[in-house]
Design a protein around this motif. Structure first.
Motif, PDB file in Angstrom:
ATOM      1  N   ASN A   1     -19.164  78.754  13.117  1.00 53.82           N
ATOM      2  CA  ASN A   1     -18.877  78.946  11.687  1.00 53.82           C
ATOM      3  C   ASN A   1     -19.522  80.199  11.112  1.00 53.82           C
ATOM      4  N   ILE A   2     -20.135  80.997  11.942  1.00 51.98           N
ATOM      5  CA  ILE A   2     -20.780  82.235  11.485  1.00 51.98           C
ATOM      6  C   ILE A   2     -19.721  83.332  11.427  1.00 51.98           C
ATOM      7  N   ASN A   3     -19.542  83.889  10.219  1.00 49.96           N
ATOM      8  CA  ASN A   3     -18.541  84.940  10.054  1.00 49.96           C
ATOM      9  C   ASN A   3     -19.195  86.285   9.738  1.00 49.96           C
ATOM     10  N   VAL A   4     -18.371  87.307   9.667  1.00 55.28           N
ATOM     11  CA  VAL A   4     -18.858  88.669   9.410  1.00 55.28           C
ATOM     12  C   VAL A   4     -19.607  88.733   8.079  1.00 55.28           C
ATOM     13  N   GLY A   5     -19.089  88.057   7.062  1.00 60.61           N
ATOM     14  CA  GLY A   5     -19.737  88.073   5.744  1.00 60.61           C
ATOM     15  C   GLY A   5     -21.153  87.524   5.789  1.00 60.61           C
ATOM     16  N   LEU A   6     -21.336  86.428   6.512  1.00 60.33           N
ATOM     17  CA  LEU A   6     -22.671  85.839   6.631  1.00 60.33           C
ATOM     18  C   LEU A   6     -23.616  86.787   7.367  1.00 60.33           C
ATOM     19  N   ILE A   7     -23.140  87.384   8.425  1.00 58.04           N
ATOM     20  CA  ILE A   7     -23.973  88.330   9.185  1.00 58.04           C
ATOM     21  C   ILE A   7     -24.369  89.519   8.314  1.00 58.04           C
ATOM     22  N   LEU A   8     -23.384  90.091   7.609  1.00 60.69           N
ATOM     23  CA  LEU A   8     -23.703  91.237   6.745  1.00 60.69           C
ATOM     24  C   LEU A   8     -24.642  90.829   5.608  1.00 60.69           C
ATOM     25  N   GLY A   9     -24.471  89.633   5.084  1.00 64.04           N
ATOM     26  CA  GLY A   9     -25.367  89.142   4.036  1.00 64.04           C
ATOM     27  C   GLY A   9     -26.797  88.992   4.532  1.00 64.04           C
ATOM     28  N   LEU A  10     -26.946  88.443   5.715  1.00 62.77           N
ATOM     29  CA  LEU A  10     -28.293  88.309   6.287  1.00 62.77           C
ATOM     30  C   LEU A  10     -28.895  89.671   6.608  1.00 62.77           C
ATOM     31  N   LEU A  11     -28.051  90.609   7.013  1.00 62.85           N
ATOM     32  CA  LEU A  11     -28.542  91.966   7.287  1.00 62.85           C
ATOM     33  C   LEU A  11     -29.053  92.653   6.017  1.00 62.85           C
ATOM     34  N   GLN A  12     -28.584  92.210   4.855  1.00 61.76           N
ATOM     35  CA  GLN A  12     -29.122  92.738   3.598  1.00 61.76           C
ATOM     36  C   GLN A  12     -30.620  92.416   3.507  1.00 61.76           C
ATOM     37  N   PHE A  13     -30.980  91.187   3.870  1.00 63.78           N
ATOM     38  CA  PHE A  13     -32.393  90.801   3.849  1.00 63.78           C
ATOM     39  C   PHE A  13     -33.182  91.577   4.900  1.00 63.78           C
ATOM     40  N   VAL A  14     -32.621  91.688   6.084  1.00 61.76           N
ATOM     41  CA  VAL A  14     -33.291  92.422   7.165  1.00 61.76           C
ATOM     42  C   VAL A  14     -33.534  93.868   6.743  1.00 61.76           C
ATOM     43  N   SER A  15     -32.516  94.497   6.161  1.00 59.20           N
ATOM     44  CA  SER A  15     -32.671  95.902   5.762  1.00 59.20           C
ATOM     45  C   SER A  15     -33.702  96.051   4.643  1.00 59.20           C
ATOM     46  N   THR A  16     -33.778  95.073   3.752  1.00 61.19           N
ATOM     47  CA  THR A  16     -34.778  95.130   2.685  1.00 61.19           C
ATOM     48  C   THR A  16     -36.191  95.095   3.265  1.00 61.19           C
ATOM     49  N   PHE A  17     -36.425  94.190   4.192  1.00 58.10           N
ATOM     50  CA  PHE A  17     -37.749  94.113   4.820  1.00 58.10           C
ATOM     51  C   PHE A  17     -38.031  95.360   5.660  1.00 58.10           C
ATOM     52  N   TRP A  18     -37.014  95.884   6.341  1.00 55.38           N
ATOM     53  CA  TRP A  18     -37.198  97.099   7.134  1.00 55.38           C
ATOM     54  C   TRP A  18     -37.578  98.268   6.228  1.00 55.38           C
ATOM     55  N   ILE A  19     -36.912  98.402   5.086  1.00 59.09           N
ATOM     56  CA  ILE A  19     -37.218  99.497   4.159  1.00 59.09           C
ATOM     57  C   ILE A  19     -38.652  99.374   3.655  1.00 59.09           C
ATOM     58  N   ALA A  20     -39.074  98.163   3.313  1.00 61.25           N
ATOM     59  CA  ALA A  20     -40.455  97.968   2.850  1.00 61.25           C
ATOM     60  C   ALA A  20     -41.443  98.368   3.939  1.00 61.25           C
ATOM     61  N   TRP A  21     -41.179  97.973   5.170  1.00 62.14           N
ATOM     62  CA  TRP A  21     -42.060  98.329   6.289  1.00 62.14           C
ATOM     63  C   TRP A  21     -42.060  99.845   6.516  1.00 62.14           C
ATOM     64  N   ALA A  22     -40.862 100.449   6.499  1.00 64.81           N
ATOM     65  CA  ALA A  22     -40.754 101.890   6.738  1.00 64.81           C
ATOM     66  C   ALA A  22     -41.448 102.679   5.629  1.00 64.81           C
ATOM     67  N   TYR A  23     -41.314 102.223   4.385  1.00 65.84           N
ATOM     68  CA  TYR A  23     -41.994 102.908   3.291  1.00 65.84           C
ATOM     69  C   TYR A  23     -43.505 102.803   3.457  1.00 65.84           C
ATOM     70  N   SER A  24     -43.971 101.646   3.859  1.00 66.08           N
ATOM     71  CA  SER A  24     -45.399 101.466   4.083  1.00 66.08           C
ATOM     72  C   SER A  24     -45.911 102.461   5.124  1.00 66.08           C
ATOM     73  N   ARG A  25     -45.165 102.622   6.193  1.00 66.38           N
ATOM     74  CA  ARG A  25     -45.549 103.592   7.235  1.00 66.38           C
ATOM     75  C   ARG A  25     -45.515 105.014   6.692  1.00 66.38           C
ATOM     76  N   HIS A  26     -44.468 105.339   5.938  1.00 63.40           N
ATOM     77  CA  HIS A  26     -44.340 106.677   5.360  1.00 63.40           C
ATOM     78  C   HIS A  26     -45.510 106.964   4.418  1.00 63.40           C
ATOM     79  N   ALA A  27     -45.813 105.999   3.556  1.00 63.27           N
ATOM     80  CA  ALA A  27     -46.915 106.184   2.601  1.00 63.27           C
ATOM     81  C   ALA A  27     -48.234 106.366   3.333  1.00 63.27           C
ATOM     82  N   GLU A  28     -48.446 105.564   4.359  1.00 58.68           N
ATOM     83  CA  GLU A  28     -49.701 105.645   5.113  1.00 58.68           C
ATOM     84  C   GLU A  28     -49.879 107.009   5.776  1.00 58.68           C
TER      85      GLU A  28
END
Length: 109
Positions: A63-90
């Motif tokens: 029952n996992i569709n493309v929309g669900l995967i892309l929606g979950l990737l929104q959360f993943v990308s948000t956490f990745w951006i926060a981590w990447a910014y932390s590294r950049h700032a450091e």
């Protein structure tokens, strides 16, 4: 000169300094493109959800569709951006900010 006038003078001098301008450049060179990229990614998801329902409804696994995967990737990308910014700032921002702070703290009152 009052303390308030002295503080304003120091802040104006720091803001005009080359190191502070460099700090702003490093900050903006990372945050503006990343913000634009994330907004484009988010809006793509919204547009696909509204106008490409057949595509978003494609089943990938059970029952996992493309929309669900892309929606979950929104959360993943948000956490990745926060981590990447932390590294950049450091690496780029914190050393310059610390240098500016130590310079200001070392000034006579």
């Amino acid at each position: 000169m009052t303390t308030r006038q002295h503080d304003a003078s120091v802040y104006e001098q720091v803001q005009a300094s080359e190191r502070f301008q460099e700090l702003k450049r490093h900050f903006r060179s990372w945050t503006f493109p990343m913000t634009a990229a994330f907004l484009a990614w988010y809006l793509l998801y919204v547009v696909l959800s509204g106008w490409a329902r057949d595509f978003m409804g494609i089943k990938v696994l059970g029952n996992i569709n493309v929309g669900l995967i892309l929606g979950l990737l929104q959360f993943v990308s948000t956490f990745w951006i926060a981590w990447a910014y932390s590294r950049h700032a450091e690496k780029k921002l914190d050393p310059i900010a610390d240098e500016i702070r130590h310079e200001i703290e070392g000034r006579p009152e």
